[in-house]
Enzyme design. Sequence first.
Site, PDB file in Angstrom:
ATOM      1  CE  LYS A 205       2.813   2.503   9.797  1.00  0.00           C
ATOM      2  NZ  LYS A 205       2.931   1.734   8.609  1.00  0.00           N
TER       3      LYS A 205
HETATM    4  C1  LIG Z   1       3.537   1.953   7.240  1.00  0.00           C
HETATM    5  C2  LIG Z   1       4.012   3.106   6.451  1.00  0.00           C
HETATM    6  C3  LIG Z   1       3.645   3.290   5.117  1.00  0.00           C
HETATM    7  C4  LIG Z   1       2.891   2.278   4.319  1.00  0.00           C
HETATM    8  O1  LIG Z   1       1.686   1.906   4.875  1.00  0.00           O
HETATM    9  P1  LIG Z   1       0.836   0.703   4.254  1.00  0.00           P
HETATM   10  O2  LIG Z   1      -0.546   0.961   4.738  1.00  0.00           O
HETATM   11  O3  LIG Z   1       1.415  -0.557   4.803  1.00  0.00           O
HETATM   12  O4  LIG Z   1       0.946   0.747   2.769  1.00  0.00           O
HETATM   13  C5  LIG Z   1       4.061   4.440   4.484  1.00  0.00           C
HETATM   14  N1  LIG Z   1       4.813   5.348   5.114  1.00  0.00           N
HETATM   15  C6  LIG Z   1       5.192   5.202   6.381  1.00  0.00           C
HETATM   16  C7  LIG Z   1       6.018   6.263   7.031  1.00  0.00           C
HETATM   17  C8  LIG Z   1       4.826   4.064   7.099  1.00  0.00           C
HETATM   18  O5  LIG Z   1       5.230   3.914   8.364  1.00  0.00           O
END
Ligand SMILES: *Cc1c(COP(=O)(O)O)cnc(C)c1O
Length: 430
Positions: A205
Amino acid sequence: MSTLALCGGPKVRTTPYVTHAVIGEEERRRVAEVLDSGMLSGFIGRAGASFLGGNQVREFEQLVKEYFRCAHVVASNSATSNLHMAVAACGIGPGDEVIVTPYTMSATATAIVMQNAVPVFVDIDAMTGALDPHKIAAAITPRTKAILVVHLFGYPADMDPIMAIARARNLYVIEDCAQAPGAHYKGQLVGTIGDIGIFSLNQHKTITSGEGGFAITNDAQLAFKMQLIRNHGEVVINDMPHEDIINVVGYNYRMTELEAAVSIGQFRRLDERNAHRQALAVYLADRLKSIPEIILPQPEPERSHVYFVFPMRWREEVAGFSRDLFVKALVAEGIPAGAGYVRPIYWEPMYQQRVAHGKSGCPFACPLYQGKTDYARGLCPVVERLHLKELFLTAICRHPHTKADIDDMVEAVQKILENRRELKNMQAQS
Ligand SMILES: *Cc1c(COP(=O)(O)O)cnc(C)c1O
């Protein structure tokens, strides 16, 4: 005209693009402090000062609170955990339905199934990639409890009509902002528009602590529920002021001091990182704007795109060859790109076979569920078309890349289109 890398010619780009976040001094200093203290987590699963975690976690939550100007922040070990605690905190359980987009990371919909509730998939708008507000009303039933919106690829969903439907029908709105931290919709930060906003800090992210996430809300009851769910609520609740214990089934979704220490330094750089992405994305869009084969993102004036990825759509009818072949050629030239995003979620075996918890088909065939699920192919034609034919992505618009890195992609696109005859032949023969 130089030979395509796909056909054995030289690549446009031979140096790899950066795919990980740059970790700064503050993160290093704080992590060292935590290590020296020996307290790697400040949480204890009982009522009292340690119920809400250690100093780094609280400082991180305070920082987030100030940024979003919201009343409550609940940090956790992942956005998946935060999604689950959000769905549970809204009182959602067996027999309930939640409206959700089929084009998202699977955890968005799984969080609903975790609560033994049923996801109802509504098609997306091709321009935004998010839930099409015009299609939501028809999917609402007496069982619908919430709308789970995703701001996909960094671009805000059309929240005004979604909020209007939700308020008229008394539904909760949970915003999954994992890909859009810092994006604005009509002057408001995404995550502050619905009842709860969810953010991710995972490795991929915009800002990261490796794993981690947080939820924001202005509702004290929802925040308290989420804190209970984060930290063994069923043991803690007796010693806490409480009104109802629905869904106070506790998990260990706690964030460690190490993750919080990294998150603090990362979070302070959020706006700067987004500005970097935006500058490169605007530059890329400008350089590709006269290419009729590609439909570019077209953010509306009152919605900011933070470009978690740079999404584009391929026009095969103009190019004369497929998106898949184009992306293959682009990757061969050394430009990271992906054809489509994830499969439409309802194509996953869990939905196709209607098997989640246990052997009796819960929640889809749960005796408490009075509805009927529809996960047939063709359910959401827009998402299926984008996935199979049109959408492609690149993640190169990010720190620490520069315009020169973007120029390589443009050069590769131009080279591929100059060689279109060859690609058309290739497609005809396959
Ligand atoms: C990455 C992501 C998640 C999950 O995030 P984590 O921290 O890995 O559990 C949920 N929703 C979206 C849209 C994502 O891109």
